[in-house]
Design a protein around this motif. Sequence first.
Motif, PDB file in Angstrom:
ATOM      1  N   MET A  87       0.839  -1.202   0.000  1.00 44.46           N
ATOM      2  CA  MET A  87       0.000   0.000   0.000  1.00 44.46           C
ATOM      3  C   MET A  87       0.874   1.252   0.000  1.00 44.46           C
ATOM      4  O   MET A  87       1.867   1.319   0.707  1.00 44.46           O
ATOM      5  CB  MET A  87      -0.943  -0.004   1.207  1.00 44.46           C
ATOM      6  N   LEU A  88       0.501   2.235  -0.803  1.00 39.84           N
ATOM      7  CA  LEU A  88       1.223   3.492  -0.858  1.00 39.84           C
ATOM      8  C   LEU A  88       0.799   4.404   0.295  1.00 39.84           C
ATOM      9  O   LEU A  88      -0.301   4.286   0.825  1.00 39.84           O
ATOM     10  CB  LEU A  88       0.952   4.179  -2.195  1.00 39.84           C
ATOM     11  N   GLU A  89       1.694   5.322   0.654  1.00 44.37           N
ATOM     12  CA  GLU A  89       1.443   6.163   1.817  1.00 44.37           C
ATOM     13  C   GLU A  89       0.464   7.303   1.539  1.00 44.37           C
ATOM     14  O   GLU A  89      -0.535   7.461   2.232  1.00 44.37           O
ATOM     15  CB  GLU A  89       2.770   6.749   2.326  1.00 44.37           C
ATOM     16  N   LYS A  90       0.741   8.103   0.483  1.00 42.59           N
ATOM     17  CA  LYS A  90      -0.011   9.357   0.370  1.00 42.59           C
ATOM     18  C   LYS A  90      -0.363   9.710  -1.072  1.00 42.59           C
ATOM     19  O   LYS A  90       0.455   9.580  -1.985  1.00 42.59           O
ATOM     20  CB  LYS A  90       0.809  10.493   0.984  1.00 42.59           C
ATOM     21  N   LEU A  91      -1.592  10.212  -1.237  1.00 39.66           N
ATOM     22  CA  LEU A  91      -2.078  10.748  -2.497  1.00 39.66           C
ATOM     23  C   LEU A  91      -2.391  12.230  -2.289  1.00 39.66           C
ATOM     24  O   LEU A  91      -3.107  12.589  -1.363  1.00 39.66           O
ATOM     25  CB  LEU A  91      -3.345  10.010  -2.941  1.00 39.66           C
ATOM     26  N   VAL A  92      -1.836  13.083  -3.150  1.00 36.03           N
ATOM     27  CA  VAL A  92      -2.152  14.515  -3.123  1.00 36.03           C
ATOM     28  C   VAL A  92      -2.968  14.849  -4.358  1.00 36.03           C
ATOM     29  O   VAL A  92      -2.547  14.570  -5.487  1.00 36.03           O
ATOM     30  CB  VAL A  92      -0.881  15.385  -3.074  1.00 36.03           C
ATOM     31  N   ILE A  93      -4.141  15.448  -4.156  1.00 32.08           N
ATOM     32  CA  ILE A  93      -4.998  15.896  -5.253  1.00 32.08           C
ATOM     33  C   ILE A  93      -4.922  17.415  -5.286  1.00 32.08           C
ATOM     34  O   ILE A  93      -5.341  18.086  -4.341  1.00 32.08           O
ATOM     35  CB  ILE A  93      -6.454  15.423  -5.054  1.00 32.08           C
ATOM     36  N   TYR A  94      -4.356  17.917  -6.354  1.00 27.49           N
ATOM     37  CA  TYR A  94      -4.048  19.347  -6.424  1.00 27.49           C
ATOM     38  C   TYR A  94      -4.911  20.051  -7.465  1.00 27.49           C
ATOM     39  O   TYR A  94      -5.240  19.505  -8.511  1.00 27.49           O
ATOM     40  CB  TYR A  94      -2.559  19.511  -6.747  1.00 27.49           C
ATOM     41  N   MET A  95      -5.280  21.288  -7.159  1.00 29.17           N
ATOM     42  CA  MET A  95      -6.002  22.112  -8.131  1.00 29.17           C
ATOM     43  C   MET A  95      -5.503  23.555  -8.075  1.00 29.17           C
ATOM     44  O   MET A  95      -5.364  24.123  -6.984  1.00 29.17           O
ATOM     45  CB  MET A  95      -7.519  22.055  -7.889  1.00 29.17           C
ATOM     46  N   PRO A  96      -5.169  24.130  -9.240  1.00 34.01           N
ATOM     47  CA  PRO A  96      -4.838  25.550  -9.289  1.00 34.01           C
ATOM     48  C   PRO A  96      -6.129  26.350  -9.211  1.00 34.01           C
ATOM     49  O   PRO A  96      -7.164  25.913  -9.721  1.00 34.01           O
ATOM     50  CB  PRO A  96      -4.174  25.705 -10.663  1.00 34.01           C
ATOM     51  N   GLY A 137      -5.559   1.683  -1.947  1.00 33.82           N
ATOM     52  CA  GLY A 137      -4.127   1.650  -2.243  1.00 33.82           C
ATOM     53  C   GLY A 137      -3.343   2.757  -1.570  1.00 33.82           C
ATOM     54  O   GLY A 137      -2.114   2.783  -1.655  1.00 33.82           O
ATOM     55  N   PHE A 138      -4.059   3.689  -0.877  1.00 34.47           N
ATOM     56  CA  PHE A 138      -3.392   4.793  -0.202  1.00 34.47           C
ATOM     57  C   PHE A 138      -3.836   4.882   1.252  1.00 34.47           C
ATOM     58  O   PHE A 138      -5.022   4.746   1.559  1.00 34.47           O
ATOM     59  CB  PHE A 138      -3.703   6.123  -0.898  1.00 34.47           C
ATOM     60  N   LYS A 139      -2.892   5.180   2.143  1.00 33.41           N
ATOM     61  CA  LYS A 139      -3.209   5.356   3.552  1.00 33.41           C
ATOM     62  C   LYS A 139      -3.778   6.748   3.830  1.00 33.41           C
ATOM     63  O   LYS A 139      -4.579   6.926   4.742  1.00 33.41           O
ATOM     64  CB  LYS A 139      -1.952   5.138   4.406  1.00 33.41           C
ATOM     65  N   ALA A 141       4.589  12.560  -0.918  1.00 31.62           N
ATOM     66  CA  ALA A 141       3.450  11.978  -1.638  1.00 31.62           C
ATOM     67  C   ALA A 141       3.948  10.943  -2.646  1.00 31.62           C
ATOM     68  O   ALA A 141       5.003  11.107  -3.255  1.00 31.62           O
ATOM     69  CB  ALA A 141       2.671  13.063  -2.361  1.00 31.62           C
ATOM     70  N   ASP A 142       3.182   9.880  -2.825  1.00 26.42           N
ATOM     71  CA  ASP A 142       3.526   8.840  -3.794  1.00 26.42           C
ATOM     72  C   ASP A 142       2.917   9.113  -5.160  1.00 26.42           C
ATOM     73  O   ASP A 142       3.454   8.693  -6.190  1.00 26.42           O
ATOM     74  CB  ASP A 142       3.056   7.475  -3.285  1.00 26.42           C
ATOM     75  N   VAL A 143       1.784   9.823  -5.176  1.00 25.57           N
ATOM     76  CA  VAL A 143       1.111  10.160  -6.428  1.00 25.57           C
ATOM     77  C   VAL A 143       0.523  11.566  -6.308  1.00 25.57           C
ATOM     78  O   VAL A 143      -0.017  11.926  -5.264  1.00 25.57           O
ATOM     79  CB  VAL A 143      -0.018   9.155  -6.764  1.00 25.57           C
ATOM     80  N   LEU A 144       0.656  12.345  -7.372  1.00 26.85           N
ATOM     81  CA  LEU A 144       0.050  13.675  -7.446  1.00 26.85           C
ATOM     82  C   LEU A 144      -0.964  13.688  -8.579  1.00 26.85           C
ATOM     83  O   LEU A 144      -0.649  13.315  -9.712  1.00 26.85           O
ATOM     84  CB  LEU A 144       1.123  14.742  -7.706  1.00 26.85           C
ATOM     85  N   VAL A 145      -2.191  14.118  -8.261  1.00 24.86           N
ATOM     86  CA  VAL A 145      -3.244  14.259  -9.267  1.00 24.86           C
ATOM     87  C   VAL A 145      -3.532  15.739  -9.452  1.00 24.86           C
ATOM     88  O   VAL A 145      -3.651  16.474  -8.467  1.00 24.86           O
ATOM     89  CB  VAL A 145      -4.536  13.525  -8.843  1.00 24.86           C
TER      90      VAL A 145
END
Length: 320
Positions: free
Chosen positions: A1-10, A31-33, A84-88
């Motif tokens: 399992m991955l640690e962190k997902l960041v969902i970003y918006m300008p 898949g994310f904590k 973060a492991d993934v940035l959206v």
Amino acid sequence: MLEKLVIYMPALNEEATIFKVIQSIPKSYEGFKLTEVLVINDGSSDNTVEEAKKAGATVLSHNKNKGVGEAFQTALNYALKTKADVLVSIDADGQFDVNQIAELINPIVLQQADFCLGIRFSGGKPDNMPGIKFWGNKQVNKIVSFVSKTKIYDASCGFRAYSKDTLLSLNLHGSFTYTHETILDLLDKGFKVAQIPITVLYFEDRVSRVANNLFKYAYKTSSIIFKSLKDYRPLQFFLGIATVIFLIAMFFGGWALLHWIIYNTITPYKSFGIIGLSLLGMSVIITIFAFMADMLGRIRKNQEKILYFLKQTHFEDPKK
């Protein structure tokens, strides 16, 4: 399992929609904590910051409007600093369906791709999208596909996802937009891309931050792609210019030479001969530049590999 997902918006003056968009984002993903919503306030003059914080987002602010390219850089650095492991990336105006975030991150979680792009045009032109803008996007897709040697279906879509490795590898230079440059940079470095069809809403009274002026957008994106072609395909770029100049030189010089063979004089085409010789010399010089640029390109790639490991060490240092 991955640690962190960041969902970003300008966000630039998005007080009317940003609270609703943030609230509609699922609080957790398989898949994310941990999941965090990040808003980059790019110089808003309304209540965007207050609405975003009220909805539970982390907010970072620029003191003035710097463009979505700079906003992405800020989000990228924050994602790496917070491990973060993934940035959206997704827009703050509700144009995209937040329920499709799971589809975008899935190829990365399953290690099937390193970054994932949304495709707005799988069903043709979206409703309410101006025809000229649709046509322009298609032309940009062709150019990016040609430069990257990979079929790209929607190079300009801001709804996408990146793995940690791609974030560490990205070295961008454009502040106006980042969408095309990231694709070219990552594909040039050998990362694998996935492309997922997405739904999109175009509001009749909505003005795009990036493409509000079609001619300005075309000029600036063309400039970014032009520079990217020079950086990522320097040999082909300069040899292409040298070839065009060589062909022009052959036309002028050939005309003068043919006249000399037939009439034993180049008069009255002496100027053609001079132009031909000058252009021939120019094509030789640019050919030399082509090989020098190719050599410098290899040096740049080695430097970027070193920079990758330096950034990895920097962001993984607990003291940072």
